[in-house]
Motif scaffolding. Structure first.
Motif, PDB file in Angstrom:
ATOM      1  N   ARG A   1       0.832  -1.207   0.000  1.00 58.45           N
ATOM      2  CA  ARG A   1       0.000   0.000   0.000  1.00 58.45           C
ATOM      3  C   ARG A   1       0.863   1.252   0.000  1.00 58.45           C
ATOM      4  NH1 ARG A   1      -4.158   0.044   4.693  1.00 58.45           N
ATOM      5  NH2 ARG A   1      -2.321   0.469   5.965  1.00 58.45           N
ATOM      6  N   GLN A   2       1.911   1.218   0.802  1.00 54.64           N
ATOM      7  CA  GLN A   2       2.784   2.387   0.919  1.00 54.64           C
ATOM      8  C   GLN A   2       3.530   2.680  -0.374  1.00 54.64           C
ATOM      9  OE1 GLN A   2       5.471   2.135   4.214  1.00 54.64           O
ATOM     10  NE2 GLN A   2       5.994   4.299   4.161  1.00 54.64           N
ATOM     11  N   THR A   3       3.866   1.639  -1.125  1.00 53.30           N
ATOM     12  CA  THR A   3       4.631   1.825  -2.372  1.00 53.30           C
ATOM     13  C   THR A   3       3.747   1.898  -3.601  1.00 53.30           C
ATOM     14  OG1 THR A   3       4.951  -0.582  -2.491  1.00 53.30           O
ATOM     15  CG2 THR A   3       6.692   0.722  -1.447  1.00 53.30           C
ATOM     16  N   GLY A   4       2.417   1.911  -3.383  1.00 48.58           N
ATOM     17  CA  GLY A   4       1.506   2.069  -4.511  1.00 48.58           C
ATOM     18  C   GLY A   4       1.238   0.788  -5.275  1.00 48.58           C
ATOM     19  N   MET A   5       1.632  -0.349  -4.726  1.00 47.57           N
ATOM     20  CA  MET A   5       1.393  -1.628  -5.383  1.00 47.57           C
ATOM     21  C   MET A   5      -0.023  -2.115  -5.065  1.00 47.57           C
ATOM     22  SD  MET A   5       5.062  -3.487  -4.587  1.00 47.57           S
ATOM     23  CE  MET A   5       4.581  -5.006  -5.438  1.00 47.57           C
TER      24      MET A   5
END
Length: 409
Positions: free
Chosen positions: A79-83
């Protein structure tokens, strides 16, 4: 032969227990694979949690907590890396981790064969659960952002349940303002959902008891019970709330409205008098009292209260209309009395009194029309008074206005 069979059986049972403990070790090993083999780890550890040989072993649940923790953290990293990630899977893993560590903590406190308690995992369990308290709130908020209120409530309630566990009592998490903030959030998330009313009521009562937004909780609880038509509980909350917050206009107003709606004018008048004593410059209370006095045919007292309301708020439509109505009804009462008089001189004297009241009603009804020219009830009474006073042009004009309104329907 019998001895060999028993030995073989014992060996088989021991091997079965060993196999299940091996599953726990294998599940632990999955945590160190790169990438972590979540599927295999979950399969192994969940089998161990169900097997009687390892279902009551503290390590089983400690490793389970680690497996679910890794799964949750993997989703958080994505979630944090946009995946791409699954919020539902993250929330489920977090809840499972909480449950596993709580079970581990419980088993870790069990006495051994010698009756001694030697906790092995307690420190790590407490540390992880304390962190999960924050994570549960965060994931609840993630569901809230998506409009998934019921899922958000599930996470928030999991937090509330967690911080109430004995294993975390020393951490004193319930003393944090966040604890009641979360309850308040659950109340808000439950609003408007009839299925969630019991949840909402539960936490409103708890917040009220804790003194958190206490006055607001009295207001919301009374309104909720009213929506449910549970008037006994509504009145109990209103009465208790008014005693604690005697200047609360909302609570007093609701109590008055209940009595009005149920034709209990005397009780309503008493509450109005109490409200006026606390807030003598509130026109609403004088207006409501005047309205109730009209129903009791106490027109003179009604007019006194309604004129007081008007002096405080000249543009109060209801006060203007009700004051005009009080004069009109008093005129009707005088006219009815006149119709019973046979002596013409006395009849005319009584008739003139009635006409005076009809004339007195006009400024109020006309002012009410200026404030709201579309109110049919006011227009009908105004038309009736014009007719009684033989004001034909005025009567015709108001009659046309009424017909125009009716034509729009």
């Amino acid at each position: 032969m019998k001895k060999i069979t028993l030995t073989a059986l014992a060996l088989t049972m021991a091997m079965g227990g060993f196999a299940q403990k091996k599953n726990v070790s294998l599940a632990e090993g999955c945590l160190y694979e790169q990438p972590v083999n979540f599927a295999e780890g979950k399969t192994l550890i969940e089998a161990a949690m169900k097997n009687p040989e390892t279902a009551n072993w503290a390590k089983t649940y400690f490793i389970a907590g680690q497996v679910y923790d890794k799964q949750y953290m993997d989703g958080a990293a994505k979630r944090q890396t946009g995946m791409q990630y699954s919020q539902d899977e993250m929330s489920e893993a977090l809840v499972n981790a909480v449950d596993a560590y709580l079970k581990c903590g419980d088993l870790d406190q069990k006495p051994d064969a010698k009756g001694k308690v030697k906790p092995k995992y307690n420190k790590d369990v407490v540390k992880n659960l304390k962190s999960y308290a924050d994570y549960l709130i965060a994931e609840g908020q993630e569901h809230q952002k998506k409009g998934e209120n019921e899922k958000a409530i599930k996470m928030m309630e999991k937090y509330l349940n967690l911080v109430d566990q004995d294993i975390l009592k020393a951490e004193n998490l319930k003393s944090s303002s966040i604890y009641n903030d979360v309850k308040f959030l659950v109340v808000n998330l439950s609003a408007g959902n009839e299925k969630l009313r019991p949840t909402m009521i539960k936490y409103m009562n708890e917040l009220k008891g804790a003194g958190y937004k206490e006055e607001t909780m009295y207001e919301w609880l009374s309104s909720t019970y009213g929506d449910m038509k549970d008037y006994d509980k509504m009145l109990k909350v209103l009465d208790e709330g008014i005693k604690k917050f005697p200047s609360n206009k909302y609570l007093i107003g609701n109590m008055i409205n209940y009595y009005l709606d149920n034709n209990k004018e005397q009780e309503a008048v008493q509450y109005c008098d109490a409200a006026i004593q606390k807030d003598p410059n509130n026109p609403q209370y004088y207006m409501i009292k005047g309205e109730m006095l009209i129903k009791k045919n106490q027109f003179d007292d009604a007019i006194v209260n309604l004129e007081k309301a008007i002096s405080l708020d000249p543009n109060n439509f209801n006060a203007q209309f009700e004051c005009g109505l009080a004069h009109e009804k008093k005129g009707e009462e005088l006219q009815d009395a006149a119709n019973k008089i046979k002596d013409m001189k006395k009849y005319n004297a009584q008739r003139n009194k009635a006409i005076d009241e009809f004339k007195k009603s006009l400024p109020f009804l006309e002012k009410a029309r200026q404030i709201n020219g579309e109110d049919e009830m006011n227009l009908r009474f105004l038309r009736s008074v014009y007719y009684k006073l033989s004001m034909n042009d005025k009567y015709t004009e108001v009659d046309k206005a009424l017909k125009a309104i009716e034509a729009k329907k």
